[in-house]
Design a protein around this motif. Structure first.
Motif, PDB file in Angstrom:
ATOM      1  N   LYS A   3       1.234  -1.631  -0.006  1.00 27.14           N
ATOM      2  CA  LYS A   3      -0.100   0.084   0.131  1.00 27.14           C
ATOM      3  C   LYS A   3       0.804   0.854  -0.028  1.00 27.14           C
ATOM      4  CE  LYS A   3      -4.222   1.943   2.579  1.00 27.14           C
ATOM      5  NZ  LYS A   3      -4.178   2.656   3.956  1.00 27.14           N
ATOM      6  N   LEU A   4       2.187   1.134   0.976  1.00 24.66           N
ATOM      7  CA  LEU A   4       2.791   2.610   1.056  1.00 24.66           C
ATOM      8  C   LEU A   4       3.501   2.619  -0.084  1.00 24.66           C
ATOM      9  CD1 LEU A   4       3.628   2.068   4.504  1.00 24.66           C
ATOM     10  CD2 LEU A   4       1.878   3.055   3.890  1.00 24.66           C
ATOM     11  N   ALA A   5       3.949   1.713  -1.109  1.00 24.67           N
ATOM     12  CA  ALA A   5       4.823   1.470  -2.625  1.00 24.67           C
ATOM     13  C   ALA A   5       3.797   3.023  -3.520  1.00 24.67           C
ATOM     14  CB  ALA A   5       4.107   0.149  -3.047  1.00 24.67           C
ATOM     15  N   GLN A 119     -13.185  10.238  -9.986  1.00 26.53           N
ATOM     16  CA  GLN A 119     -12.404  10.462  -9.082  1.00 26.53           C
ATOM     17  C   GLN A 119     -11.651   8.509  -8.398  1.00 26.53           C
ATOM     18  OE1 GLN A 119     -13.156  14.284  -6.806  1.00 26.53           O
ATOM     19  NE2 GLN A 119     -14.533  13.365  -6.625  1.00 26.53           N
ATOM     20  N   HIS A 120     -12.331   7.764  -8.275  1.00 32.41           N
ATOM     21  CA  HIS A 120     -11.925   6.844  -7.602  1.00 32.41           C
ATOM     22  C   HIS A 120     -11.212   6.260  -8.833  1.00 32.41           C
ATOM     23  CE1 HIS A 120     -15.808   6.162  -4.244  1.00 32.41           C
ATOM     24  NE2 HIS A 120     -14.396   6.422  -3.573  1.00 32.41           N
ATOM     25  N   ALA A 121     -11.582   6.048  -9.770  1.00 37.99           N
ATOM     26  CA  ALA A 121     -11.102   5.410 -10.916  1.00 37.99           C
ATOM     27  C   ALA A 121      -8.960   5.961 -11.309  1.00 37.99           C
ATOM     28  CB  ALA A 121     -11.922   5.693 -12.279  1.00 37.99           C
ATOM     29  N   ALA A 122      -9.562   7.411 -10.902  1.00 41.86           N
ATOM     30  CA  ALA A 122      -8.433   8.009 -10.414  1.00 41.86           C
ATOM     31  C   ALA A 122      -7.158   7.286  -9.696  1.00 41.86           C
ATOM     32  CB  ALA A 122      -8.226   9.458 -11.049  1.00 41.86           C
ATOM     33  N   GLY A 123      -8.197   7.547  -8.418  1.00 41.14           N
ATOM     34  CA  GLY A 123      -7.003   6.958  -7.297  1.00 41.14           C
ATOM     35  C   GLY A 123      -6.925   5.005  -7.128  1.00 41.14           C
ATOM     36  N   GLU A 124      -7.364   4.076  -8.291  1.00 40.29           N
ATOM     37  CA  GLU A 124      -7.366   2.958  -8.057  1.00 40.29           C
ATOM     38  C   GLU A 124      -5.633   2.424  -8.190  1.00 40.29           C
ATOM     39  OE1 GLU A 124     -10.198   0.712 -10.635  1.00 40.29           O
ATOM     40  OE2 GLU A 124      -8.590   1.338 -11.580  1.00 40.29           O
ATOM     41  N   LYS A 125      -4.989   2.990  -8.287  1.00 32.13           N
ATOM     42  CA  LYS A 125      -2.994   2.902  -8.596  1.00 32.13           C
ATOM     43  C   LYS A 125      -2.938   3.451  -7.249  1.00 32.13           C
ATOM     44  CE  LYS A 125      -3.750   1.103 -13.564  1.00 32.13           C
ATOM     45  NZ  LYS A 125      -3.479   1.576 -14.107  1.00 32.13           N
ATOM     46  N   GLY A 126      -3.565   4.593  -6.996  1.00 28.32           N
ATOM     47  CA  GLY A 126      -2.604   5.352  -5.585  1.00 28.32           C
ATOM     48  C   GLY A 126      -1.497   5.684  -6.426  1.00 28.32           C
ATOM     49  N   GLY A 127      -0.648   6.223  -5.922  1.00 27.42           N
ATOM     50  CA  GLY A 127       0.652   7.161  -6.652  1.00 27.42           C
ATOM     51  C   GLY A 127      -0.513   8.609  -6.940  1.00 27.42           C
ATOM     52  N   LEU A 128      -1.012   9.238  -5.723  1.00 24.37           N
ATOM     53  CA  LEU A 128      -1.744  10.106  -5.897  1.00 24.37           C
ATOM     54  C   LEU A 128      -1.860  11.423  -4.976  1.00 24.37           C
ATOM     55  CD1 LEU A 128      -4.230  10.518  -8.681  1.00 24.37           C
ATOM     56  CD2 LEU A 128      -5.653  10.057  -6.745  1.00 24.37           C
ATOM     57  N   VAL A 129      -1.756  12.468  -5.651  1.00 25.85           N
ATOM     58  CA  VAL A 129      -2.196  13.719  -5.052  1.00 25.85           C
ATOM     59  C   VAL A 129      -3.429  14.118  -5.022  1.00 25.85           C
ATOM     60  CG1 VAL A 129      -0.876  15.500  -3.745  1.00 25.85           C
ATOM     61  CG2 VAL A 129       0.117  13.833  -5.405  1.00 25.85           C
ATOM     62  N   ALA A 130      -4.494  14.135  -3.930  1.00 21.75           N
ATOM     63  CA  ALA A 130      -5.839  14.994  -5.050  1.00 21.75           C
ATOM     64  C   ALA A 130      -6.045  15.704  -4.229  1.00 21.75           C
ATOM     65  CB  ALA A 130      -6.845  13.473  -4.485  1.00 21.75           C
ATOM     66  N   ARG A 133     -12.058  19.787  -2.019  1.00 26.38           N
ATOM     67  CA  ARG A 133     -12.867  19.907  -0.605  1.00 26.38           C
ATOM     68  C   ARG A 133     -12.588  18.527   0.229  1.00 26.38           C
ATOM     69  NH1 ARG A 133     -11.934  23.828  -3.440  1.00 26.38           N
ATOM     70  NH2 ARG A 133     -13.009  25.425  -3.060  1.00 26.38           N
ATOM     71  N   ASP A 134     -13.160  17.462  -0.316  1.00 24.14           N
ATOM     72  CA  ASP A 134     -13.537  16.712   0.552  1.00 24.14           C
ATOM     73  C   ASP A 134     -13.408  15.440  -0.194  1.00 24.14           C
ATOM     74  OD1 ASP A 134     -14.457  16.139  -2.466  1.00 24.14           O
ATOM     75  OD2 ASP A 134     -16.648  15.155  -1.529  1.00 24.14           O
ATOM     76  N   MET A 135     -11.639  15.634   0.025  1.00 22.24           N
ATOM     77  CA  MET A 135     -10.839  14.810  -1.039  1.00 22.24           C
ATOM     78  C   MET A 135     -10.530  13.495   0.374  1.00 22.24           C
ATOM     79  SD  MET A 135      -9.936  14.551  -4.134  1.00 22.24           S
ATOM     80  CE  MET A 135     -12.069  15.266  -3.910  1.00 22.24           C
ATOM     81  N   GLY A 136     -10.115  14.005   1.558  1.00 25.91           N
ATOM     82  CA  GLY A 136      -9.354  13.254   2.718  1.00 25.91           C
ATOM     83  C   GLY A 136     -11.154  12.785   3.289  1.00 25.91           C
ATOM     84  N   SER A 137     -12.494  13.627   3.035  1.00 22.13           N
ATOM     85  CA  SER A 137     -13.037  13.058   3.888  1.00 22.13           C
ATOM     86  C   SER A 137     -14.480  11.555   3.222  1.00 22.13           C
ATOM     87  CB  SER A 137     -14.087  14.151   4.430  1.00 22.13           C
ATOM     88  OG  SER A 137     -14.060  15.100   3.368  1.00 22.13           O
ATOM     89  N   PRO A 141     -11.363   7.549   2.192  1.00 19.49           N
ATOM     90  CA  PRO A 141     -11.264   8.219   3.889  1.00 19.49           C
ATOM     91  C   PRO A 141      -9.784   7.625   4.264  1.00 19.49           C
ATOM     92  CG  PRO A 141     -13.000   7.205   2.405  1.00 19.49           C
ATOM     93  CD  PRO A 141     -12.863   7.741   1.166  1.00 19.49           C
ATOM     94  N   ASP A 142      -9.105   6.385   2.993  1.00 18.91           N
ATOM     95  CA  ASP A 142      -8.783   5.284   3.227  1.00 18.91           C
ATOM     96  C   ASP A 142      -7.433   6.429   2.810  1.00 18.91           C
ATOM     97  OD1 ASP A 142     -10.036   3.977   5.327  1.00 18.91           O
ATOM     98  OD2 ASP A 142     -10.656   3.069   3.270  1.00 18.91           O
ATOM     99  N   ALA A 143      -7.504   7.670   2.531  1.00 16.31           N
ATOM    100  CA  ALA A 143      -5.634   7.649   2.435  1.00 16.31           C
ATOM    101  C   ALA A 143      -4.690   7.911   3.520  1.00 16.31           C
ATOM    102  CB  ALA A 143      -6.055   9.704   1.682  1.00 16.31           C
ATOM    103  N   ASP A 144      -3.409   7.567   2.933  1.00 23.18           N
ATOM    104  CA  ASP A 144      -2.344   7.345   3.865  1.00 23.18           C
ATOM    105  C   ASP A 144      -1.816   8.792   4.146  1.00 23.18           C
ATOM    106  OD1 ASP A 144      -1.579   4.541   2.605  1.00 23.18           O
ATOM    107  OD2 ASP A 144      -1.734   5.572   0.184  1.00 23.18           O
ATOM    108  N   VAL A 145      -1.808  10.080   3.549  1.00 25.80           N
ATOM    109  CA  VAL A 145      -1.593  11.291   4.314  1.00 25.80           C
ATOM    110  C   VAL A 145      -2.207  11.844   3.915  1.00 25.80           C
ATOM    111  CG1 VAL A 145       0.281  12.756   4.080  1.00 25.80           C
ATOM    112  CG2 VAL A 145       1.267  10.867   4.069  1.00 25.80           C
ATOM    113  N   LYS A 146      -3.771  12.947   4.659  1.00 27.97           N
ATOM    114  CA  LYS A 146      -4.816  13.854   4.947  1.00 27.97           C
ATOM    115  C   LYS A 146      -4.319  15.153   4.926  1.00 27.97           C
ATOM    116  CE  LYS A 146      -7.819  10.471   5.170  1.00 27.97           C
ATOM    117  NZ  LYS A 146      -8.729  10.179   6.162  1.00 27.97           N
ATOM    118  N   VAL A 147      -3.545  16.318   4.639  1.00 30.08           N
ATOM    119  CA  VAL A 147      -3.271  17.447   4.813  1.00 30.08           C
ATOM    120  C   VAL A 147      -4.874  18.162   4.916  1.00 30.08           C
ATOM    121  CG1 VAL A 147      -2.039  19.347   3.673  1.00 30.08           C
ATOM    122  CG2 VAL A 147      -1.281  16.990   4.244  1.00 30.08           C
TER     123      VAL A 147
END
Ligand code: DC
Length: 228
Positions: A3-5, A119-130, A133-137, A141-147
């Motif tokens: 996951k962290l890769a 958006q889910h399709a875009a995030g499927e493979k990770g390696g993403l900075v999104a 307004r509601d990306m982390g919420s 919701p399971d993002a590795d880092v939320k800012v």
């Protein structure tokens, strides 16, 4: 460690907090792709305006109507390219008429539903900075880092004006502050996916940080994932 890769990093915050430019540079430094979710809401708004659908009728648009709009998002190496009616759009997404209508569009369930899939399709493979307004919420919701980025209202107004090439005086800043405060109000008070600080987010106040400092702070949060 799979996951962290390929982590997903979310950046949320109010209008003018510097999310998009910061997210783009954080993605570049990490070799991730950048998803500007506000750009997607703007693309749907542009498509509707170009189709001549009066904003008063947007509330009646069905899921089918939304799915039928000529908006396409394709994944390129570092970015997502947005097309409206077959042409790549960028500057047009920030036109005054799109900006004036996008907060209303973003309050409509059918629009949010259409974009959730994209958006889910875009995030499927990770390696993403999104950013949005509601990306982390809501979206990741399971993002590795939320800012969650915040900044003083007047500072946000000043930055917005400078971005458009204006050297603002005090009354320009006052006027722009009112526009931004109204958008904050609409984004925070809407029923669906309102602007909220995720409880597990790192809050960064950028009022007195320069661009490089805020980028480095976020890159460091992501790099810390790789340290035991
Ligand atoms: O970040 P921006 O100014 O491009 O956003 C445009 C509008 O889209 C803004 O009014 C809020 C909305 N938006 C949203 O509701 N959810 C997102 N994830 C991103 C943007």
């Amino acid at each position: 460690m799979d996951k962290l890769a390929q982590p997903v990093v979310t950046l949320d915050g109010p209008a003018g907090s510097g999310k998009s430019t910061t997210a783009k540079e954080v993605a570049r430094r990490l070799g991730f792709r950048h998803l500007d979710s506000g750009g997607l809401y703007r693309a749907i708004t542009l498509a509707l305006l170009e189709d001549g659908v009066p904003p008063a009728q947007w509330v009646d648009l069905t899921d089918e109507d939304m799915n039928g709009l000529p908006v396409l998002v394709s994944s390129q190496e570092a970015e997502f390219v947005i097309q409206v009616a077959g042409r790549v759009v960028q500057d047009e997404l920030r036109s005054p008429s799109v900006t004036a209508h996008v907060a209303f569009l973003a309050s409509l369930p059918a629009a949010r539903k259409r974009l959730l899939h994209l958006q889910h399709a875009a995030g499927e493979k990770g390696g993403l900075v999104a950013d949005g307004r509601d990306m982390g919420s809501v979206v990741f919701p399971d993002a590795d880092v939320k800012v969650y980025l915040v900044a003083d209202l007047h500072e946000r107004a000043r930055r917005r004006l400078e971005e458009t090439g204006i050297i603002p005086n005090n009354s320009d800043v006052e006027r722009e502050s009112e526009v931004i405060a109204e958008r904050d109000r609409q984004d925070s008070e809407r029923e669906l996916s309102p602007l909220r600080e995720p409880s597990d987010a790192h809050v960064i106040d950028t009022t007195s940080l320069n661009f490089n400092e805020q980028v480095e702070e976020i890159v460091a949060l992501v790099e810390a994932l790789y340290v035991d």
